[in-house]
Design a protein around this motif. Structure first.
Motif, PDB file in Angstrom:
ATOM      1  N   MET A  85       0.834  -1.201   0.000  1.00 20.54           N
ATOM      2  CA  MET A  85       0.000   0.000   0.000  1.00 20.54           C
ATOM      3  C   MET A  85       0.873   1.257   0.000  1.00 20.54           C
ATOM      4  O   MET A  85       0.650   2.189  -0.765  1.00 20.54           O
ATOM      5  CB  MET A  85      -0.895  -0.040   1.251  1.00 20.54           C
ATOM      6  N   THR A  86       1.883   1.233   0.884  1.00 18.29           N
ATOM      7  CA  THR A  86       2.781   2.387   0.946  1.00 18.29           C
ATOM      8  C   THR A  86       3.469   2.592  -0.391  1.00 18.29           C
ATOM      9  O   THR A  86       3.628   3.720  -0.856  1.00 18.29           O
ATOM     10  CB  THR A  86       3.863   2.163   2.024  1.00 18.29           C
ATOM     11  N   LYS A  87       3.834   1.478  -1.026  1.00 20.03           N
ATOM     12  CA  LYS A  87       4.540   1.592  -2.296  1.00 20.03           C
ATOM     13  C   LYS A  87       3.655   2.245  -3.347  1.00 20.03           C
ATOM     14  O   LYS A  87       4.098   3.101  -4.117  1.00 20.03           O
ATOM     15  CB  LYS A  87       4.988   0.200  -2.761  1.00 20.03           C
ATOM     16  N   LEU A  88       2.378   1.854  -3.354  1.00 21.10           N
ATOM     17  CA  LEU A  88       1.438   2.444  -4.306  1.00 21.10           C
ATOM     18  C   LEU A  88       1.304   3.939  -4.059  1.00 21.10           C
ATOM     19  O   LEU A  88       1.284   4.743  -4.984  1.00 21.10           O
ATOM     20  CB  LEU A  88       0.062   1.773  -4.202  1.00 21.10           C
ATOM     21  N   ALA A  89       1.237   4.313  -2.770  1.00 23.59           N
ATOM     22  CA  ALA A  89       1.100   5.731  -2.442  1.00 23.59           C
ATOM     23  C   ALA A  89       2.330   6.503  -2.902  1.00 23.59           C
ATOM     24  O   ALA A  89       2.222   7.601  -3.456  1.00 23.59           O
ATOM     25  CB  ALA A  89       0.895   5.903  -0.942  1.00 23.59           C
ATOM     26  N   ILE A  90       3.510   5.904  -2.694  1.00 25.62           N
ATOM     27  CA  ILE A  90       4.740   6.588  -3.122  1.00 25.62           C
ATOM     28  C   ILE A  90       4.757   6.747  -4.635  1.00 25.62           C
ATOM     29  O   ILE A  90       5.072   7.819  -5.160  1.00 25.62           O
ATOM     30  CB  ILE A  90       5.991   5.807  -2.645  1.00 25.62           C
ATOM     31  N   ILE A  91       4.355   5.675  -5.347  1.00 26.58           N
ATOM     32  CA  ILE A  91       4.329   5.757  -6.813  1.00 26.58           C
ATOM     33  C   ILE A  91       3.381   6.867  -7.260  1.00 26.58           C
ATOM     34  O   ILE A  91       3.713   7.696  -8.107  1.00 26.58           O
ATOM     35  CB  ILE A  91       3.900   4.403  -7.423  1.00 26.58           C
ATOM     36  N   LEU A  92       2.200   6.893  -6.637  1.00 24.42           N
ATOM     37  CA  LEU A  92       1.196   7.890  -7.036  1.00 24.42           C
ATOM     38  C   LEU A  92       1.709   9.303  -6.798  1.00 24.42           C
ATOM     39  O   LEU A  92       1.714  10.145  -7.695  1.00 24.42           O
ATOM     40  CB  LEU A  92      -0.099   7.664  -6.248  1.00 24.42           C
ATOM     41  N   LEU A  93       2.194   9.546  -5.564  1.00 25.51           N
ATOM     42  CA  LEU A  93       2.589  10.913  -5.236  1.00 25.51           C
ATOM     43  C   LEU A  93       3.811  11.356  -6.022  1.00 25.51           C
ATOM     44  O   LEU A  93       3.898  12.497  -6.459  1.00 25.51           O
ATOM     45  CB  LEU A  93       2.844  11.035  -3.729  1.00 25.51           C
ATOM     46  N   SER A  94       4.771  10.442  -6.213  1.00 28.99           N
ATOM     47  CA  SER A  94       5.957  10.893  -6.944  1.00 28.99           C
ATOM     48  C   SER A  94       5.644  11.099  -8.422  1.00 28.99           C
ATOM     49  O   SER A  94       6.256  11.943  -9.070  1.00 28.99           O
ATOM     50  CB  SER A  94       7.140   9.951  -6.747  1.00 28.99           C
ATOM     51  N   ALA A  95       4.647  10.345  -8.963  1.00 23.42           N
ATOM     52  CA  ALA A  95       4.276  10.589 -10.353  1.00 23.42           C
ATOM     53  C   ALA A  95       3.600  11.946 -10.499  1.00 23.42           C
ATOM     54  O   ALA A  95       3.763  12.629 -11.507  1.00 23.42           O
ATOM     55  CB  ALA A  95       3.348   9.486 -10.862  1.00 23.42           C
ATOM     56  N   VAL A  96       2.840  12.339  -9.474  1.00 20.57           N
ATOM     57  CA  VAL A  96       2.151  13.628  -9.572  1.00 20.57           C
ATOM     58  C   VAL A  96       3.125  14.783  -9.385  1.00 20.57           C
ATOM     59  O   VAL A  96       3.133  15.726 -10.170  1.00 20.57           O
ATOM     60  CB  VAL A  96       1.013  13.727  -8.525  1.00 20.57           C
ATOM     61  N   PHE A  97       3.955  14.703  -8.340  1.00 23.89           N
ATOM     62  CA  PHE A  97       4.725  15.889  -7.972  1.00 23.89           C
ATOM     63  C   PHE A  97       6.172  15.871  -8.452  1.00 23.89           C
ATOM     64  O   PHE A  97       6.645  16.828  -9.043  1.00 23.89           O
ATOM     65  CB  PHE A  97       4.699  16.082  -6.453  1.00 23.89           C
ATOM     66  N   ILE A  98       6.903  14.781  -8.181  1.00 19.40           N
ATOM     67  CA  ILE A  98       8.344  14.827  -8.437  1.00 19.40           C
ATOM     68  C   ILE A  98       8.668  14.568  -9.889  1.00 19.40           C
ATOM     69  O   ILE A  98       9.344  15.351 -10.538  1.00 19.40           O
ATOM     70  CB  ILE A  98       9.081  13.812  -7.546  1.00 19.40           C
ATOM     71  N   ASN A  99       8.156  13.442 -10.409  1.00 21.35           N
ATOM     72  CA  ASN A  99       8.439  13.134 -11.804  1.00 21.35           C
ATOM     73  C   ASN A  99       7.314  13.640 -12.693  1.00 21.35           C
ATOM     74  O   ASN A  99       6.857  12.950 -13.578  1.00 21.35           O
ATOM     75  CB  ASN A  99       8.591  11.628 -11.998  1.00 21.35           C
ATOM     76  N   ASN A 100       6.868  14.845 -12.437  1.00 22.42           N
ATOM     77  CA  ASN A 100       5.767  15.384 -13.226  1.00 22.42           C
ATOM     78  C   ASN A 100       6.074  15.268 -14.704  1.00 22.42           C
ATOM     79  O   ASN A 100       7.142  15.670 -15.160  1.00 22.42           O
ATOM     80  CB  ASN A 100       5.538  16.840 -12.830  1.00 22.42           C
ATOM     81  N   TYR A 101       5.108  14.687 -15.453  1.00 21.65           N
ATOM     82  CA  TYR A 101       5.383  14.396 -16.858  1.00 21.65           C
ATOM     83  C   TYR A 101       5.732  15.622 -17.663  1.00 21.65           C
ATOM     84  O   TYR A 101       6.602  15.581 -18.509  1.00 21.65           O
ATOM     85  CB  TYR A 101       4.191  13.653 -17.486  1.00 21.65           C
ATOM     86  N   VAL A 102       5.041  16.703 -17.423  1.00 25.41           N
ATOM     87  CA  VAL A 102       5.269  17.880 -18.250  1.00 25.41           C
ATOM     88  C   VAL A 102       6.479  18.659 -17.762  1.00 25.41           C
ATOM     89  O   VAL A 102       7.379  18.996 -18.530  1.00 25.41           O
ATOM     90  CB  VAL A 102       4.032  18.792 -18.223  1.00 25.41           C
ATOM     91  N   LEU A 103       6.518  18.917 -16.459  1.00 24.31           N
ATOM     92  CA  LEU A 103       7.489  19.886 -15.962  1.00 24.31           C
ATOM     93  C   LEU A 103       8.831  19.263 -15.602  1.00 24.31           C
ATOM     94  O   LEU A 103       9.817  19.968 -15.467  1.00 24.31           O
ATOM     95  CB  LEU A 103       6.905  20.611 -14.748  1.00 24.31           C
ATOM     96  N   ALA A 104       8.893  17.953 -15.439  1.00 22.72           N
ATOM     97  CA  ALA A 104      10.192  17.359 -15.125  1.00 22.72           C
ATOM     98  C   ALA A 104      10.673  16.409 -16.212  1.00 22.72           C
ATOM     99  O   ALA A 104      11.865  16.270 -16.435  1.00 22.72           O
ATOM    100  CB  ALA A 104      10.118  16.624 -13.787  1.00 22.72           C
ATOM    101  N   LYS A 105       9.726  15.727 -16.897  1.00 25.55           N
ATOM    102  CA  LYS A 105      10.146  14.736 -17.879  1.00 25.55           C
ATOM    103  C   LYS A 105       9.969  15.212 -19.305  1.00 25.55           C
ATOM    104  O   LYS A 105      10.325  14.490 -20.240  1.00 25.55           O
ATOM    105  CB  LYS A 105       9.341  13.453 -17.687  1.00 25.55           C
ATOM    106  N   PHE A 106       9.399  16.364 -19.490  1.00 28.57           N
ATOM    107  CA  PHE A 106       9.183  16.930 -20.837  1.00 28.57           C
ATOM    108  C   PHE A 106       8.392  16.016 -21.751  1.00 28.57           C
ATOM    109  O   PHE A 106       8.737  15.848 -22.911  1.00 28.57           O
ATOM    110  CB  PHE A 106      10.510  17.240 -21.522  1.00 28.57           C
ATOM    111  N   LEU A 107       7.359  15.382 -21.246  1.00 28.20           N
ATOM    112  CA  LEU A 107       6.504  14.599 -22.134  1.00 28.20           C
ATOM    113  C   LEU A 107       5.159  15.307 -22.227  1.00 28.20           C
ATOM    114  O   LEU A 107       4.618  15.759 -21.232  1.00 28.20           O
ATOM    115  CB  LEU A 107       6.316  13.182 -21.597  1.00 28.20           C
ATOM    116  N   GLY A 108       4.627  15.387 -23.426  1.00 26.33           N
ATOM    117  CA  GLY A 108       3.340  16.057 -23.596  1.00 26.33           C
ATOM    118  C   GLY A 108       3.442  17.563 -23.564  1.00 26.33           C
ATOM    119  O   GLY A 108       2.561  18.251 -23.046  1.00 26.33           O
ATOM    120  N   ILE A 109       4.534  18.100 -24.099  1.00 28.39           N
ATOM    121  CA  ILE A 109       4.717  19.544 -24.112  1.00 28.39           C
ATOM    122  C   ILE A 109       3.744  20.223 -25.085  1.00 28.39           C
ATOM    123  O   ILE A 109       3.232  21.303 -24.804  1.00 28.39           O
ATOM    124  CB  ILE A 109       6.163  19.916 -24.498  1.00 28.39           C
ATOM    125  N   CYS A 110       3.479  19.563 -26.218  1.00 29.52           N
ATOM    126  CA  CYS A 110       2.624  20.191 -27.236  1.00 29.52           C
ATOM    127  C   CYS A 110       1.251  20.558 -26.678  1.00 29.52           C
ATOM    128  O   CYS A 110       0.854  21.716 -26.756  1.00 29.52           O
ATOM    129  CB  CYS A 110       2.489  19.311 -28.466  1.00 29.52           C
TER     130      CYS A 110
END
Lengths: 232, 196
Positions: free
Chosen positions: B1-26
């Motif tokens: 459960m904790t692992k799922l929460a970490i995955i969810l939160l880090s996908a939202v905030f830390i590894n943000n697709y647009v602002l950190a990984k540059f995916l979906g810029i268009c």
């Protein structure tokens, strides 16, 4: 002369990244180091060259209605081939580019050129156009990477630069720096290109999704970077 | 459960697709002009990301991997996503016209969105289980939405300001994106320590 003009338009006047604003994702992501930028530029150029040649050669065979899926399959096949070659001969580059290598498939430059150019022109013209656009993409990536690597990391292709190495602006190699440098370069391009004769209009016409988009979700109509440019 | 929460939160905030990984810029630059279309587009992205993961993860694990066809990943995934988007559009049009009205315009645009293909490939590369992959997709989609909504606010503020001539249009938008992205860097390292 016409061929030369066809080639050079991709470098500056219709630079895919800085003027047409296509393929922004790989530009921002892989321009942290010069070698990565050149690797990405070359990989995309090779895919673009072969996709333009093939699509132009097949333009009379592919039915109009299913052309976009056909193009995507063709491009995806080429990308897979390039990906396997890079994996075999340049594993370090493969690790550095990571996810962005398979993502060349969805790079708008390639589908955009297929739809806008290769589907209407002869094989030779399309090949020249692909080389021009590919060089323009590589050039833009290289420019960004030079700024980001030299000032952000104090190195040039991995070699230390005396003074800059001790005073690096690390933020430039991180995500915000990518956006910032890209914005500055584009502003420079606007300033510089303003006094030059503009060539072609790049509107929704060239967009693969034009038939379904109705311009509701496209900034292309408003941005001065390309929308309003008209034939001089 | 904790692992799922970490995955969810880090996908939202830390590894943000647009602002950190540059995916979906268009779509990030194109559709963030006003709040309504930003929300519509992000909702469509979340929807398609979840559908795409639900379809591609089993294909990779039960079809491609057992037959040593891993190299077909790119070509299979893009086709599956393209077909899926078409299918979803047809189904929505027929059975949920209201939802189609609000999401419909954005759906075809998503086929060639690198964030969707990116999330499906990354899920495989990271070696996530099915549910971890789904949670990661959900988080990535939510992160995309967060960035879009925040940025549409930034852009509406920018509209009335006096911008230097050469910076008008996309350049100033990119500089604003840089500052927005800077604010997201503040989340680095927070999530891991949250659960320890």
């Amino acid at each position: 002369m016409k061929t030369l003009n066809n080639y050079t338009k991709g470098l500056v006047r219709e630079n895919p990244v800085l003027v047409l604003v296509l393929g922004t994702c790989p530009t921002l992501a892989t321009s942290t180091s010069i070698l990565n930028a050149i690797g990405m530029g070359l990989a995309a150029t090779i895919v673009l060259l072969f996709s333009n040649i093939l699509i132009s050669a097949l333009r009379k065979v592919i039915p109009d209605k299913v052309r976009i899926p056909c193009y995507i399959v063709l491009i995806a096949g080429l990308v897979t081939a390039v990906q396997m070659l890079v994996k075999a001969y340049a594993p370090a580059l493969n690790d550095a580019l990571g996810i962005y290598l398979p993502l060349i498939v969805v790079n708008c430059i390639i589908l955009g050129r297929a739809e806008m150019y290769a589907s209407k022109h002869s094989v030779f013209e399309s090949a020249v156009d692909a080389l021009g656009m590919g060089s323009g993409f590589t050039l833009a990536l290289f420019l960004m990477a030079v700024i980001r690597e030299v000032f952000g990391n104090g190195t040039f292709c991995g070699m230390d630069i005396p003074v800059l190495h001790e005073n690096k602006i690390s933020i430039l190699t991180m995500a915000p720096g990518g956006f910032f440098v890209f914005g500055l370069l584009m502003a420079m391009m606007n300033k510089w290109a303003k006094h030059k004769p503009k060539k072609k209009d790049f509107g929704c016409e060239g967009c693969p999704q034009a038939s379904v988009c109705h311009k509701t979700a496209c900034s292309q109509a408003e941005t001065p970077a390309h929308g309003k440019e008209e034939t001089a | 459960m904790t692992k799922l929460a970490i995955i969810l939160l880090s996908a939202v905030f830390i590894n943000n697709y647009v602002l950190a990984k540059f995916l979906g810029i268009c779509p990030f630059l194109g559709v963030s002009k006003n709040l309504k279309s930003a929300v519509g587009m992000s909702a469509a992205v979340i929807f398609v990301m979840l559908m795409a993961t639900a379809a591609t993860w089993p294909i990779q694990m039960y079809l491609l991997n057992p037959h040593n066809l891993g190299y077909l990943q790119t070509i299979v995934f893009i086709l599956v996503i393209a077909a899926l988007v078409q299918l979803v559009e047809i189904v929505l049009k027929r059975y949920m016209p209201a939802l189609h009205q609000s999401l419909g315009v954005y759906l075809p645009l998503i086929t060639t969105n690198c964030a969707v293909l990116g999330v499906t490939i990354l899920n495989i590369d990271e070696g996530y289980t099915f549910w971890e992959a789904m949670v990661n997709s959900l988080g990535s989609g939510l992160g995309f939405m967060l960035a879009m909504v925040m940025f549409s606010g930034v852009r509406s503020t920018m509209e009335g300001s006096d911008i230097p001539e050469s910076f008008k249009g996309l350049p100033i938008t990119l500089v604003a994106a840089a500052i927005t992205s800077l604010s997201f860097m503040g989340f680095g390292g927070v999530i891991e320590n949250l659960f320890s």
